[in-house]
Write an enzyme that holds these catalytic residues in place. Structure first.
Site, PDB file in Angstrom:
ATOM      1  CD  GLU A 195     -11.223  -1.506 -11.864  1.00  0.00           C
ATOM      2  OE1 GLU A 195     -12.423  -1.432 -11.522  1.00  0.00           O
ATOM      3  OE2 GLU A 195     -10.794  -1.016 -12.917  1.00  0.00           O
ATOM      4  CB  ILE A 225      -0.928  -0.002   1.228  1.00  0.00           C
ATOM      5  CG1 ILE A 225      -1.876  -1.209   1.188  1.00  0.00           C
ATOM      6  CG2 ILE A 225      -1.717   1.308   1.310  1.00  0.00           C
ATOM      7  CD1 ILE A 225      -2.802  -1.255  -0.010  1.00  0.00           C
TER       8      ILE A 225
END
Lengths: 326, 728
Positions: B695, B619
């Protein structure tokens, strides 16, 4: 948007004179401008009445309440007198539209607002309300949000106002001022069922202006409330709604005021439900029995049949919440 | 020679946050080049047929109207080939055919927007209307079934100890980003400049080049800011061609912005699906077989398809799987990517059925999923690069308080509300494509990094600046990342969660190389305190090069460049993308948890709280990641409970083409949303170790909510959105 002229009325006389010449009154503009942008409304001239002195909330001589036509929805909903006397009105207002719209929109305009029928708002669709004689696309079309009460072969569009449902429940009246003077009409007579002339939505004479709505004095104590059922939590018109006011004395319901929204071509009074309640003692059973009559006379369409049952449950729920079982 | 990680991994605020919230960010329609005029599209009011006449006299008579263009007078455009989706793309006024309700049939160009709007409303278009077919449930498939199979699913189902069979339906969902589609087109001789809302400036160049039969080097597309896109700006739609055509015809720059209503006709949508699903398992809940029979809407002129079958193929260990996908051509505009395309629609039936199986067997839904965790990807026979779905379940369950869930439906109440908890898994593939980024370090010690990518919301400029800052040894303030200009180094479409992996890897490559170049310069420079040092011992922090073990020995980029009389150092970074067949199965994963309150008497469903636990590998920015997850949970709440494009099948009209009737969640509908990210990297995926996030975060949200509704009510709703009437 079609071209139009715009004037601002300095006083009541100027407004009425412009109105008599065919000018359309505009205050908050939250309905009219929206519809003008879609070319659903094509007024040639607008008369801005937003600075007229119709912004007072006053207690009437008989102990009712008069709300000036230009009081905003936000102001009315927050007014201490309205909050104290008629919670059902505050709740209906606060469950309407969005905070931004409630700041702009007025009480008079709210009653005058036009339907959310999607075919009415789509100028390429047939609509007797917008274009008399063109037909009603909603009758055989997508009509989940449409009315089941007060409909006709010409129109099945729902009256969209929450406030008007609360006002109708309380037997409110509308004060009108026109070239021929002042008059007062019960709200339920002021708003017209579509019949064969759905383009005519209010019993307004040419140039007439709403100056105030009046809520009559009702016996105290009066418990009241508004329930609005909708798909999302906020900012949506009602699938069904119920405005309820009860006066209970000595354990017996002495006065009952009930009206429904989201289901009628006009705010729908429920006198049969009211009659079932008066003289009875509050109980779960009573609420359920009375609410059974909420959808009497309903004419469901292809996609809105669920509203009849939902309306009964909505009325029952609000009766229970307001009336309890004491 | 690794650099300290300071920016990457930090919850850095968006570098352009102030610009965006103060209105200074310039979106496509904010551009008004000298002499700009306005175009308003007139769309068809029939669902299929031919335009037989266009009476533009009243429109053209309006003062200020410059031109009305339709198929009657539009310049002929060269033929183009449809690449994706296959078919014949919709062209700008090249024939009289009406293919769907709302198709552009003319455009009015005028000196002001108001005049153009009025002129458009005065156009009288007549049609020879034909009966349109828009209803997926009654239309026939095209007959070109796509299939997938492993084992013998039908036989295995017959032998299965437990069988489930159901058909699930999902509504069409429309794109409703805050920024409507907009474009400003200006011709300078034979050169075209376009300011467009797009997720792919170079894709727009390519497409406009094809549309107008002109070399791509004469087209420049600029799009530095995008106000939400979710996929809809990843294609050059016909309105953009119309704007460029109009600009050439009137010889003035033309601005064209779609109305909210027109957005429902013009920029794609998540297609409606019918998904027939059968599951077979043994008594312990281990899947033995599944069959998936899917029908999806597409247009008649293009065949759109997306990865709806993937979750049912690889999420769980299942020896026997049979899948069949049919597209159903309708008189509608072509569907298009919408966040989590395919996967989010496919996860709903699969994850609902897993919940149902768990309930039937009396097994906890997480335990059932753990029993079906595959050892490798059974659809490709490849090992997983990383798959931390177990960790997602575990961390998500703990954070959410899953143990408090009573598995018995209708067992938890709060007044008139039934309370339920549900969960679902999510998955999305890790896409990567080749990309480049230029890196320039100036004599003042600041760096400019550029790539022709986009930022539709994830915070591309911020995350790329973080990667660049660490690799260059600069602070965030010393780095500027620019994007959204087709003249910049090439980048793939900003879609499919591939931007961080692709562009990020190119940025890192360029910055690594530039840093090495600077270090080489220093160690070979007799005037440098680092002269003669081993390059591998040098680190750069805050723009200062120094020995790792002797921090006082060093100098700044500024000094180094000044002494060497270099105005700048410059490098082109690149990332080649995957080469050859994949060696690993690459996916990001999610475990989504939802708590709902259902007023069963009134048919109301309200989400009380949600939590997503994600395996997206590394991340780069937890704050941006959080924003992605919360946004997607919101979108998923819409998909589950509210969003439903309604078509009047009599004439193909979309009846709720506005934001009052097409419902998206309000703030009141998304009270308590939380995201957690499982630690990890995936360097099999790409050099910066990310798997993509934007997504996967929506995949699984809708079934988690539907499963929570079941837990609350005992009602299994097999159609989205879940409406009041379905619950009454």
């Amino acid at each position: 948007m079609h071209p139009f002229t715009y004037t601002k009325a300095a006083d009541m006389r100027e407004a009425l004179s412009a109105g008599r010449r065919g000018g359309r009154y505009i205050a908050g503009g939250t309905t009219l401008v929206d519809l003008m942008r879609e070319t659903v409304e094509r007024p040639g001239s607008l008369v801005d009445i937003s600075t007229l002195p119709l912004r007072e909330v006053t207690v009437t001589e008989r102990g009712g309440l008069r709300i000036g036509a230009l009081v905003s929805m936000a102001e009315a909903g927050a007014h201490p007198k309205v909050r104290a006397l008629y919670p059902v009105i505050c709740e209906a207002l606060e469950l309407s539209a969005s905070a931004q719209l409630r700041n702009m929109a007025t009480i008079g305009g709210n009653i005058m607002q036009r339907t959310r029928c999607t075919y009415f708002r789509d100028v390429t669709a047939a609509c007797n309300k917008r274009d008399p004689g063109s037909g009603c696309a909603a009758l055989q079309g997508y009509n989940r949000n449409h009315a089941i009460l007060g409909t006709s072969d010409s129109c099945v569009a729902t009256h969209p106002s929450d406030l008007a449902v609360a006002l109708a429940a309380l037997d409110s009246t509308v004060r009108l001022l026109g070239p021929d003077g002042e008059r007062t009409l019960p709200l339920v007579d002021f708003l017209l069922k579509p019949g064969s002339t759905p383009n005519r939505e209010q019993a307004l004479r040419k140039g007439e202006l709403i100056t105030a709505v009046e809520i009559p004095a009702l016996p105290r104590p009066l418990k009241s409330g508004y329930l609005k059922v909708r798909d999302r939590q906020s900012y949506e018109f009602a699938l069904t709604s119920a405005a309820v006011a009860l006066h209970v004395r000595g354990g017996v319901i002495r006065e009952a005021k009930v009206a429904a929204g989201g289901v009628g071509t006009v705010p729908w009074k429920l006198p049969t439900v009211e009659r079932h309640l008066i003289g009875e003692r509050p109980s779960h059973r009573l609420w359920a029995e009375a609410a059974e009559h909420a959808a009497d006379g309903a004419h469901p369409l292809t996609h809105n049949g669920f509203k009849a049952e939902l309306l009964k449950r909505t009325v029952e729920r609000r009766l229970r919440t307001v009336g309890g079982t004491a | 020679m690794s650099q300290p990680q300071a920016a990457v991994g930090a919850a850095v605020p968006r570098v352009d946050a102030r610009l965006r919230v103060t209105g200074q960010a310039k979106y496509a329609a904010d551009n008004s080049p000298d002499g700009v005029v306005h175009a308003v599209i007139v769309e068809s009011s029939v669902g299929r047929g031919r335009v037989t006449g266009i009476d533009a006299r009243a429109a053209e008579a309006q003062p200020g109207v410059l031109k009305v263009i339709s198929h009657l007078n539009a310049p002929k455009l060269p033929p183009v080939e449809g690449r994706f989706p296959p078919g014949k793309p919709l062209r700008a006024f090249q024939d009289d055919r009406v293919r769907f309700f709302g198709q552009p049939v003319a455009v009015a160009v005028a000196t002001t927007l108001e005049i153009a709007q009025h002129a458009a409303s005065l156009m009288k278009v007549s049609y020879d209307a034909e009966i349109s077919l828009t209803d997926l449930s009654v239309a026939d498939a095209a007959g070109e079934t796509q299939t997938y199979a492993r084992g013998d699913a039908d036989r295995a189902l017959e032998a299965a100890a437990v069988r489930l069979e159901s058909t699930y339906r999902t509504a069409r969902n429309h794109h409703n980003p805050m920024e409507p589609a907009g474009i400003v087109a200006r011709w300078d001789g034979d050169r075209l400049t376009v300011w467009e809302k797009t997720q792919w400036v170079q894709g727009t160049v390519f497409n406009l080049s094809g549309e107008f039969g002109m070399p791509p080097d004469r087209i420049r597309v600029i799009s530095p800011f995008v106000g939400g896109a979710f996929g809809n700006a990843a294609r050059t739609w016909v309105h953009s061609v119309i704007a460029a055509m109009a600009a050439r015809e009137v010889e003035r720059p033309v601005k064209l912005v779609l109305t909210r209503r027109q957005m429902y006709f013009a920029v794609g949508y998540r297609p409606a699906y019918e998904y027939g699903l059968r599951l077979g398992s043994d008594r312990r809940g281990r899947l033995t077989a599944s069959t998936h029979d899917v029908r999806a809407e597409s247009s008649r002129y293009e065949t759109y398809s997306e990865s709806v079958l993937v979750p049912g193929r690889m999420l769980y260990s299942t020896p026997n799987v049979r899948q069949a996908y049919d597209h159903v051509p309708l008189d509608v505009s072509t569907p298009w990517f919408m966040r989590g395309p395919g996967y989010s629609s496919g996860a709903y039936p699969v994850e609902s059925a897993m919940d149902e199986l768990a309930h039937e067997l009396g097994v906890d839904p997480i335990e059932l999923r753990l029993r079906n965790e595959p050892a490798d990807d059974e659809s490709s026979s490849l090992p997983f690069s990383t798959r931390r779905l177990r960790e997602c379940y575990r961390a998500g369950a703990r954070e959410f308080g899953w143990h408090r869930r009573n598995p018995k439906p209708r067992s938890t109440r709060d007044g008139d509300w039934l309370i339920g908890m549900g969960m679902a898994a999510g998955v999305y593939d890790t896409m990567r494509s080749q990309a480049q980024a230029s890196v320039r370090l100036d004599a003042d010690g600041t760096a400019l990094v550029q790539s022709a990518t986009s930022d539709m919301g994830p915070g591309t400029a911020t995350s790329m600046s973080q990667v660049a800052a660490d690799a260059l040894g600069l602070t965030m303030r010393q780095v500027v990342f620019r994007l959204g200009d087709s003249l910049m180094p090439p980048a793939p479409v900003h879609a499919g969660s591939q931007t961080m992996a692709s562009v990020g890897s190119a940025v890192q490559d360029g910055c690594d190389n530039l840093r090495k170049q600077a270090i080489t310069l220093a160690v070979n420079d007799e005037g440098s305190p680092l002269y003669g040092a081993d390059s591998a011992d040098i680190v750069i922090r805050g723009g200062r090069l120094s020995l790792k073990d002797e921090p006082t020995r060093g100098e700044t980029y500024r000094r180094l460049l000044a002494r060497n009389e270099r105005t700048h150092l410059e490098v082109l970074g690149s990332y080649a993308g995957p080469s050859g067949p994949e060696k690993f199965s690459l996916y990001a994963y999610a475990a989504i948890f939802a708590e709902v309150a259902v007023d069963a008497r009134l048919g109301l469903v309200r989400v009380r709280r949600m939590l997503g636990a994600y395996d997206a590998a590394r991340i780069v920015n937890p704050r941006l990641a959080d924003s992605q997850a919360i946004g997607a949970m919101t979108g998923g709440i819409g998909q589950a409970l509210l969003e439903h494009t309604v078509t009047d099948h009599r004439d193909g009209r979309i009846v709720n083409a506005n934001l009052a009737d097409y419902l998206v969640p309000t703030h009141a509908d998304m009270p308590d949303l939380k995201a957690i990210f499982i630690d990890g990297q995936d360097y099999e995926a790409d050099p910066i170790g990310v798997k993509g996030l934007g997504e996967v975060v929506i995949v699984g949200v809708a079934p988690a909510i539907a499963n929570a509704v079941f837990n609350a009510t005992g009602r299994r709703i097999r159609e989205l959105p879940i409406t009041a009437e379905a619950l009454l």
